[in-house]
Design a protein around this motif. Structure first.
Motif, short mmCIF file in Angstrom:
data_model
loop_
_atom_site.label_atom_id
_atom_site.label_comp_id
_atom_site.label_asym_id
_atom_site.label_seq_id
_atom_site.Cartn_x
_atom_site.Cartn_y
_atom_site.Cartn_z
N TYR A 673 0.84 -1.21 0.00
CA TYR A 673 0.00 0.00 0.00
C TYR A 673 0.87 1.25 0.00
O TYR A 673 0.67 2.17 -0.81
N LEU A 701 -4.43 -1.06 -4.46
CA LEU A 701 -4.71 -0.04 -3.47
C LEU A 701 -6.17 -0.04 -3.03
O LEU A 701 -6.47 0.13 -1.83
N GLU A 705 -7.60 -1.91 0.41
CA GLU A 705 -7.68 -0.72 1.25
C GLU A 705 -8.23 -1.03 2.63
O GLU A 705 -7.69 -0.58 3.65
N ALA A 708 -5.60 -2.83 4.61
CA ALA A 708 -4.47 -1.94 4.90
C ALA A 708 -4.83 -0.92 5.97
O ALA A 708 -4.01 -0.64 6.87
#
Length: 926
Positions: A673, A701, A705, A708
């Motif tokens: 990320y 990403l 997400e 992360a």
């Protein structure tokens, strides 16, 4: 004492001087050849010159061994291969002795792996010497050639040339460097061309058969020795002045003579009881270290490197020997047929190792008592041999007729329209060709040429041409096999673990194995081993027909095509890397992730393979940690699509099978990320970075997400990276807009308006397909855009002019196929939901985006009048429930009445926020 070769030397020098028009080196060369023969024959240690795979050399060796019965045989073969010789009795010839090294110490790293092979056939003189020495009590066999380590020590610093072949069947030796005993061939191209032209033959093997093999097949020992040394000296003196090759040849001779003198001094054996078997080229040596006389200086032999060499036997074949040493196709098979015929005709009993597989068993013949006394004095046999024509055999009509009938039968089986007339034509043509080439009887080469002339027409109906059929007829490509007892531990373990399948895995044919893993659970370990072998072995050795091995999948039944016996060499070479298959898999996976060109995608593939094949959590975590290091160190995003695909699959696997994610997975997501956010503004403007790579970065990403952010990443980093990106290429601009929409920075109506403006701009219309390609790639990070992409493609097909649309269609198809194959099903499903399913409904079909535009009001409507208040009044339950959730008391006014001052809270809410009600009405009235 009178020199035995004085008369021959004088005769040759006078003839050369008389025929030479001026100063010439020919007299000196001829005189030197005679001197080489004289020197070799005067040596007290008997030198036996040979040519590799020569039936004449094999017959002469059998005769000499039975007559002399030496106590010690010195053999020109790498000295460190000696322990392998006893394992030959467990093999079916031809096989090759092999030395293998993968971990190099003292050699350039890019040379590895290093491999040397020395092929052995039944017709070779060295095999006869080995069989005699190993099966005769009191006989010692000593290998005296340089070690395999010295072979590469004496190589130039550039990587040694590979000796493989493009033909898979002839590539049993792989990339090994061949060591050949008795390499006897002109090293001067012009000399070989001259001999072939005047001998009226096509290649060197045919010349050797006509002018050496046939005349020497029945020659006595003295004549054989002198002729072979003569040929070796001739080729040696006419070799090109290659300083490196000459130095290596001479150093080999110094090495061998030094080893023999050392053994003689240590053992005290009588030289008269010894025999030195070497190539005829080395028998005519002129080095100062030649001989065993007193006072000869020894060669300074360098120490071996620290490289660890592994030794074993690998299968060989006639075609592999031909390909590796540049012999004509079929020449080794013809030599084997010649050997078998000569043995039968001469009534000799060749030596054969006890227990030897695959060779014709012959009755053991007791050795006669050795002839004692002093050695025979050297006498000139060359003069008579060179002056008189060879005694040629007469025509063997029965043999030739058999060949002709069999080749016609074989040709018909392979699709040729051959008949008895063709057999007669082949017979007569063979005799005609032999007469034109000054031969009393047709050789196999004459028969081959005649068969091609008379049978092969314009096309080849099958896989084999007539020349190949002749090779099969005359003996075929015999393929050797290493016996079970001579295999390394890993290969034996493979055979043992696959035994429950019930197939003979040592056969050279392809066999079908059917595994019912539910009915026979004991076959599950066999299935696991087969999948590992498929990973390690080349294509064709182990091939799955039914069944898969993927994360989260388990086969109930499997079907395999197994050709392990045909690929026995590679199985044996796996034994040089480890003791078990699992160990080799682990070493290769670890080597792949620590290689200099390793990437994060390679490491993730290794992680997946580790889960599939090994199941070791510790080792898998080690590979995963390496993947995190590689990802953080990468400066390009070329492998982003593969990284995204593999990490998704691994996360899905761990979520389905483990209570928590491994630590390395969490580290990989957080590192990826941050890494991709950092690179995002750069790759958006980098022309060398493709749209597919940028879409994969955004896909990582956005899809990672949530995980992360839960692991401590900051979403602001992604927003900043997207805001800092300013691409210029249309496809990347479309990707950026999709990213803005995914982040909530660009509503769908505004995105639709931008695309409509593009289509309305004549200057942008030619590049609109590139925008569209970017939106298709955007389905990777933003799959919810699928309806919009379908709408966009429909508008493009409706509004783009044909000069723009038609050239773009092939590009769209190839792009979707090559770069976005997994996105096509998403578009197809969405199109299936959007468009009508029947042809009749197409005419009345109105796209949802068009109906939404018609239903949208041109000006804001008041909730006091119009269809919306009427609809809400007739169905008040939803509005009442919403008001209750907001803590308000609903109060309704009949439709059409004037709005009194001080309206209820519900009506005030609807008046302040009319968009939701209007959108709901548009959907219900569509």
């Amino acid at each position: 004492m009178t020199e035995p070769f004085n008369a021959l030397r004088t005769q040759l020098v006078e003839a050369a001087t008389a025929f030479a028009a001026g100063p010439s080196a020919v007299p000196e060369i001829l005189a030197g050849i005679v001197d080489d023969v004289d020197r070799a024959l005067r040596e007290e240690l008997e030198i036996f010159p040979v040519c590799h795979h020569s039936p004449a050399s094999g017959l002469a060796m059998v005769r000499r061994l039975r007559e002399k019965q030496p106590k010690v045989i010195y053999l020109e073969l790498c000295e460190d291969l000696q322990p392998l010789l006893t394992e030959l009795r467990n093999c079916k010839l031809p096989v090759a002795l092999q030395a293998f090294a993968s971990e190099l110490d003292g050699f350039p790293k890019d040379w590895g792996p290093l491999s040397i092979v020395a092929p052995i056939t039944e017709a070779s003189a060295e095999y006869q010497a080995i069989a005699y020495a190993l099966d005769t009590p009191g006989v010692e066999l000593v290998l005296v050639d340089r070690s395999t380590d010295h072979v590469f020590q004496w190589e130039p610093q550039e990587k040694p040339a590979a000796a493989g072949s493009e033909d898979a069947e002839a590539d049993l030796h792989g990339d090994a460097v061949g060591i050949e005993i008795g390499d006897l061939r002109p090293r001067f191209a012009e000399l070989e061309e001259h001999l072939l032209h005047h001998g009226k033959v096509r290649h060197w093997s045919e010349w050797w058969d006509q002018y050496v093999e046939q005349p020497l097949a029945g020659a006595d020992h003295a004549t054989y020795r002198q002729v072979m040394v003569l040929i070796g000296s001739l080729f040696r003196r006419l070799s090109p002045p290659d300083a490196r090759r000459v130095r290596v040849d001479e150093d080999r001779e110094r090495y061998m003579w030094t080893r023999m003198r050392q053994h003689l001094a240590a053992s005290g054996v009588d030289k008269a009881d010894c025999l030195y078997v070497c190539g005829a080229f080395h028998a005519a040596s002129r080095v100062a270290e030649f001989g065993t006389a007193d006072g000869v200086t020894d060669f300074d032999i360098s120490a071996r490197t620290a490289t660890k060499w592994l030794y074993g036997l690998i299968p060989s074949s006639h075609s592999a020997i031909e390909a590796q040493f540049g012999l004509a196709s079929g020449s080794v098979s013809i030599a084997a047929a010649t050997w078998a015929k000569a043995v039968t005709r001469s009534r000799l009993t060749p030596f054969q190792l006890t227990g030897q597989q695959g060779t014709r068993k012959r009755a053991a013949k007791a050795l006669p008592a050795a002839a004692g006394g002093a050695a025979e004095p050297v006498a000139d046999r060359l003069s008579g041999f060179l002056a008189s024509p060879p005694a040629l055999d007469g025509l063997d009509e029965e043999e030739l007729l058999g060949w002709c009938v069999d080749i016609v039968r074989l040709a018909r089986r392979n699709g040729y329209l051959a008949s008895t007339a063709d057999a007669i034509a082949v017979f007569e043509t063979s005799i005609l060709l032999a007469g034109m080439r000054n031969r009393a009887r047709p050789t196999p080469y004459d028969f081959q040429d005649a068969a091609v002339t008379c049978i092969e027409k314009e096309t080849v109906p099958g896989r084999r041409d007539v020349r190949r059929l002749c090779e099969i007829l005359l003996g075929g490509d015999r393929i050797g096999q290493v016996g079970y007892d001579a295999l390394p531990p890993l290969a034996r373990d493979v055979y043992d673990r696959l035994a429950p399948i019930g197939l003979d895995l040592q056969r050279n044919t392809v066999q079908r194995a059917l595994l019912d893993l539910n009915a026979r659970p004991e076959l599950v370990p066999c299935s696991q081993l087969l999948w590992m072998l498929r990973y390690l072995l080349p294509d064709g050795a182990v091939r799955p027909i039914m069944g898969t091995r993927r994360l989260g999948e388990r086969s109930i039944q499997e079907s395999w095509d197994l050709a392990i016996g045909k690929h026995q060499r590679v199985v044996i070479e796996l034994g040089y890397e480890g003791v078990t298959v699992e160990q080799v898999v682990e070493q290769r996976l670890r080597r792949s992730v620590w290689a200099q060109d390793a990437t994060a995608a390679v490491a993730l593939r290794a992680v997946e393979d580790s889960i599939l094949f090994l199941g070791s959590r510790r080792f898998t975590d080690e590979l995963g940690a390496r993947a995190v290091e590689l990802l953080a160190a990468e400066r390009t995003v070329d492998d982003a699509p593969e990284v995204l695909r593999r990490i998704r699959r691994l996360l899905a696997h761990y979520r389905a099978t483990e209570p928590t994610l491994p630590a390395w997975c969490e580290s990989f997501v957080t590192a990826g990320y941050a890494h991709y956010c950092t690179l995002l503004p750069t790759v958006f403007v980098d022309d060398e970075t493709g749209v597919r790579q940028v879409a994969a970065m955004l896909g990582f990403l956005f899809t990672m997400e949530g995980l992360a952010l839960s692991l401590g990443c900051d979403r602001a980093q992604l927003e900043i990276a997207v805001r800092q990106s300013h691409p210029e290429s249309p496809a990347k601009v479309a990707l950026l807009w999709s990213a803005h929409h995914q982040l909530g920075l660009l509503p769908l109506p505004e995105l639709r308006a931008r695309c409509a403006a593009l289509l309305a701009n004549p200057l942008v219309v030619p590049s609109f397909p590139q925008y569209l390609s970017g939106f298709v790639q955007a389905l990777e990070p933003a799959p919810k855009l699928a309806p919009f992409v379908v709408e966009l493609i429909s508008n493009a097909f409706a509004k783009l002019p044909d000069p723009v649309l038609l050239p773009w269609l092939p590009t769209l198809i190839t792009t979707l196929r090559d770069q976005a194959g997994e996105l096509v099903p998403v578009l197809i499903r969405e199109a299936g939901r959007t468009f009508p399913g029947t042809l009749a409904a197409v005419d009345a079909f109105v796209p949802p985006w068009a109906s939404a535009k018609r239903a949208a009001p041109t000006s804001p409507a008041t909730p006091a009048s119009g269809p919306v208040p009427a609809f809400l009044s007739s169905h008040p339950a939803t509005t009442d429930a919403l008001a209750a959730l907001l803590g308000l008391a609903p109060a309704w006014q009949p439709v059409g009445e004037a709005q009194p001052p001080g309206s209820t809270a519900t009506r005030s809410l609807l008046t302040a926020h009319p968009a939701t009600t209007q959108a709901l009405a548009a959907l219900l009235t569509a």
